[in-house]
Design a protein around this motif. Sequence first.
Motif, PDB file in Angstrom:
ATOM      1  N   ASP A 175       0.918  -1.097   0.057  1.00  0.00           N
ATOM      2  CA  ASP A 175       0.100  -0.137  -0.056  1.00  0.00           C
ATOM      3  C   ASP A 175       0.848   1.124   0.093  1.00  0.00           C
ATOM      4  OD1 ASP A 175      -2.466  -1.452   0.068  1.00  0.00           O
ATOM      5  OD2 ASP A 175      -2.590  -1.442   2.322  1.00  0.00           O
ATOM      6  N   THR A 176       2.078   1.237   0.908  1.00  0.00           N
ATOM      7  CA  THR A 176       2.688   2.629   1.050  1.00  0.00           C
ATOM      8  C   THR A 176       3.569   2.852  -0.474  1.00  0.00           C
ATOM      9  OG1 THR A 176       4.479   1.183   2.073  1.00  0.00           O
ATOM     10  CG2 THR A 176       2.915   2.617   3.490  1.00  0.00           C
ATOM     11  N   ARG A 178      -5.527   2.653  -0.192  1.00  0.00           N
ATOM     12  CA  ARG A 178      -4.053   2.745  -0.321  1.00  0.00           C
ATOM     13  C   ARG A 178      -3.450   4.156   0.251  1.00  0.00           C
ATOM     14  NH1 ARG A 178      -3.075  -2.407  -2.393  1.00  0.00           N
ATOM     15  NH2 ARG A 178      -3.943  -2.723  -4.430  1.00  0.00           N
ATOM     16  N   PHE A 214       2.066  11.802   5.947  1.00  0.00           N
ATOM     17  CA  PHE A 214       2.119  10.456   5.705  1.00  0.00           C
ATOM     18  C   PHE A 214       3.442   9.792   6.200  1.00  0.00           C
ATOM     19  CE2 PHE A 214      -0.889  12.096   2.458  1.00  0.00           C
ATOM     20  CZ  PHE A 214      -1.271  10.776   1.914  1.00  0.00           C
ATOM     21  N   ALA A 215       3.476   8.436   6.286  1.00  0.00           N
ATOM     22  CA  ALA A 215       4.677   7.808   6.725  1.00  0.00           C
ATOM     23  C   ALA A 215       5.935   7.891   5.797  1.00  0.00           C
ATOM     24  CB  ALA A 215       4.260   6.245   6.713  1.00  0.00           C
ATOM     25  N   ALA A 229       0.949   4.086  -2.765  1.00  0.00           N
ATOM     26  CA  ALA A 229       0.487   5.549  -2.465  1.00  0.00           C
ATOM     27  C   ALA A 229       1.353   6.373  -2.862  1.00  0.00           C
ATOM     28  CB  ALA A 229       0.134   5.538  -0.921  1.00  0.00           C
ATOM     29  N   ALA A 281       7.627   5.408   4.655  1.00  0.00           N
ATOM     30  CA  ALA A 281       7.454   4.671   3.526  1.00  0.00           C
ATOM     31  C   ALA A 281       6.950   5.233   2.236  1.00  0.00           C
ATOM     32  CB  ALA A 281       6.663   3.208   4.048  1.00  0.00           C
ATOM     33  N   VAL A 282       6.007   6.239   2.570  1.00  0.00           N
ATOM     34  CA  VAL A 282       5.347   7.083   1.445  1.00  0.00           C
ATOM     35  C   VAL A 282       6.486   7.860   0.960  1.00  0.00           C
ATOM     36  CG1 VAL A 282       3.452   7.956   0.388  1.00  0.00           C
ATOM     37  CG2 VAL A 282       3.219   6.300   2.228  1.00  0.00           C
ATOM     38  N   LYS A 301       0.539   8.490   8.638  1.00  0.00           N
ATOM     39  CA  LYS A 301       1.144   8.178   9.524  1.00  0.00           C
ATOM     40  C   LYS A 301      -0.152   7.798  10.686  1.00  0.00           C
ATOM     41  CE  LYS A 301       3.278  12.427  10.114  1.00  0.00           C
ATOM     42  NZ  LYS A 301       4.347  13.290  10.342  1.00  0.00           N
ATOM     43  N   GLY A 340      -1.414   4.818   3.785  1.00  0.00           N
ATOM     44  CA  GLY A 340       0.024   5.288   4.058  1.00  0.00           C
ATOM     45  C   GLY A 340       0.358   6.569   4.967  1.00  0.00           C
TER      46      GLY A 340
END
Length: 184
Positions: A44-45, A174, A87-88, A48, A90-91, A180, A178
């Motif tokens: 997902d990340t 998605r 967003f995290a 995104a 990873a995104v 946080k 992503g």
Amino acid sequence: MSIVDDLLALYADKGRAQYGGEPVSQLAHALQSAALAEAEGAGDTLIAAALLHDVGHLVDRHADGAAEAGVDRQHEDIAAGYLARWFAPAVVEPIRRHVAAKRCLVTTEPGYFAALSEESVRSLKVQGGAFTPDEASRFLAMPGAEDALRLRKWDDLAKVANAKTPDLARYRRRLEAGLKPSSS
Ligand SMILES: [Fe+2]
């Protein structure tokens, strides 16, 4: 309105703009990138990230005419700075590095440069050109480099005029995945 609502609205509205000198709109480019990520089984990340990787062009108030004037607005940093609040990593991080990934691949992958679009070759120059072998090694050693390289390759392929893609709304889940933890 959540940030995800805002982003979907932004793409539905400003996404109709042409993607630089490519034969697709910003929205089509984003959707094609996300669809390629999905087809490759990305999480997902990263899906995104693929969808949002050029959001820097959409939120940059000074983007008009910059490319033509040979100015690099560093849309990857604009995007990362904008998205990091919600967003995290990873995104955000693959997006921050998707231009560096191009500079790396030009050096490390035979045939990569030859396959770039004319517009990507033009922007490569203002983005600093190919990495030296040392710069490429340093990039590859960074955590998350692999995701940035994958994103870059989808980006490069997502320039097909009139390609069929899923709807923007299909990516809501998605994007939400992503966020946080504090933003969802
Ligand atoms: Fe792109």
